[in-house]
Design an enzyme around this catalytic site. Sequence first.
Site, short mmCIF file in Angstrom:
data_model
loop_
_atom_site.label_atom_id
_atom_site.label_comp_id
_atom_site.label_asym_id
_atom_site.label_seq_id
_atom_site.Cartn_x
_atom_site.Cartn_y
_atom_site.Cartn_z
N ASP A 316 33.87 0.41 11.12
CA ASP A 316 32.38 0.80 11.46
C ASP A 316 31.79 1.96 10.57
OD1 ASP A 316 30.31 0.82 13.59
OD2 ASP A 316 30.97 2.70 14.05
N GLU A 369 31.21 -2.71 7.67
CA GLU A 369 29.82 -2.64 8.10
C GLU A 369 29.31 -1.59 7.27
OE1 GLU A 369 26.78 -1.23 11.57
OE2 GLU A 369 28.71 -0.12 11.03
#
Length: 637
Positions: A316, A369
């Site tokens: 993330d 990401e």
Amino acid sequence: MPTKTQAHSLFSDQDIHLFREGRHYRLYQHFGSHPLKLNGEAGVYFAVYAPAAEKVEVIGNFNHWQGEDYPLMVRWDSSGIWEGFIPGVKVGDLYKYKISHADLVDPLEKADPYARQAEHPPRTASIISDNKEYKWSDSKWMKARYEHTNLEAPMSVYEVHLASWKRKENGDVLGYRELAEELVPYVKNAGFSHVEFMPIMEYPYEPSWGYQITGYFAASSRFGPADDLKFLIEAFHKEGIGVILDWVPSHFPDDLHGLGKFDGSCVYEHPDPRKGYHPDWKSLIFNYGRPEVRSFLISNALFWLDQYHADGLRVDAVASMLYLDYSRQDGQWEPNQLGGNENLDAIAFIKDFNEAVYKNYPDVQTIAEESTSFNRVSYPTYDGGLGFGLKWMMGWMNDNLEYFKKDPIYRRFHQNEITFSLAYAFTEHFMLPLSHDEVVYGKKSLLSKMPGDAWKQFANLRLLLSWMYLHPGAKLLFMGGEFGQRKEWQFEEGLQWQEFEMESHQGVFQSLKALNALYRTEKPLHQNNYAYESFEWLEHNDADNSVLSFIRKSDKEELICVLNCTPQPHDEYRIGAPAAGQYELVYNSDQSEYWGSNYPLKQSLKSDKIAWQGREQSLNLILPPLAAVVYKRKAKA
């Protein structure tokens, strides 16, 4: 005064050396709480890193949360590790570390950073786990896993927030074992190759969706014990479905029991707030330059691959790690020693992380990401890259959602938005996401973003999903999108399952199933998926009709794909054909079973010897409204 604690250590000199070098990647075998017998007496060994502490005591329900007789002993080697064996403590007991520091009036009470089990929030104690090896029965999957995760394999991922996929009638969440009964067959039926769990490490705050973690080694107690999560992952594996876990090494919350100011000093976070505090999320940023922190994080990544048989980690907020000026104004950040804005320590950590993962588990994938144009994110470190296997194609998601929001009458002026991704589609190994971030906080669900009346909305959604599956790259779809949930995602409630059986929503689901099957069975859609050779435009400049036509290629086969992005059908639309022959319709998003108009099409077409688009042969197609069609040349008998 005599204490209950006995001297003992699970660390060798080599362990300490690697830990201090930032190269110990199995710290969970040493730190934390470990039930064992010492001199014939059962108890628990504890070890914690608290380099600035003056005293560390173990407190818990076994000593009325009073630690005077339960101190840990600091190692002689200046490693900052406190350890010791306490007899009589047992599996299931609650505990914390009571940490004293010279600058603090009151001691801190901290959860164990390496605890494998934690209390259900809002309670915050760690729980002593037996740490026994789970008896896995997924050896068939594990032996063949590379066949499902390599870059030549079709990877379509169903992104799930476990707490809100489905709720019980009383509003309670489903447990891991209940999810194994309901979620596994659902994902199998939909045809996804993988499932991705939004963070399931222990987190205290529900609205964070799991992205503010306090227990990095503890499976969230919301859904049951740790072994039940292993049971769920194993259930997916038995059905041939891989499991990707969201992993958050970018930041952590400042909850009092968590990692922040762990021993009264900045143990895990960077001491400079320009590098150690995230203004957007009001959370703390790891100190990637500290070797012991690098060891902690990489050990944590390998822990989930080792102990939970995870098949990949989606990392993330990578962009926030890469740049010193991320979400900061001038004067709020300091350039690196080379004068640039890159966080060199974070970049070095990311490379170390990826090298460690692929060295130890070459048959998994790490997925970034990453929302910027940082170079070579998904290239190996030996080739000048960050080392990830895949990167989310955020530009595709943003551009295409903007395009599909527009009334089709205006799309002719925005042809570049839907075609631009092919200008850079092969610069990385991309995964195309339609993720949770795009269906929350007023952004509307995928279906509700679509313009027009109900029929046009559903047709547009089927067209968007078709474009994702026909476009080069891996695929990711957030839960609810597969049946066109109309309501925006709400993390505190289940999906709108009452819609699932409605003909219109079921049509989206059936088209999604067909796309997953097409993606899996047709080699041109996944072979060479990340190479220029897999894609060729037929026509991308037909803005007046808002039509796209292109060829997807494998080594021996080709598919002709055409998208009509307006409600205007075309009874005669000529495109170039790659070769002479008979072409069969293999997918049509306008079919009646998908709640389409069932506009009459020819199931089989013979190419004409009419030169078109630089080719000697061509096809005269019928294009349904707001639809995608795919044709395949029939092999000669």
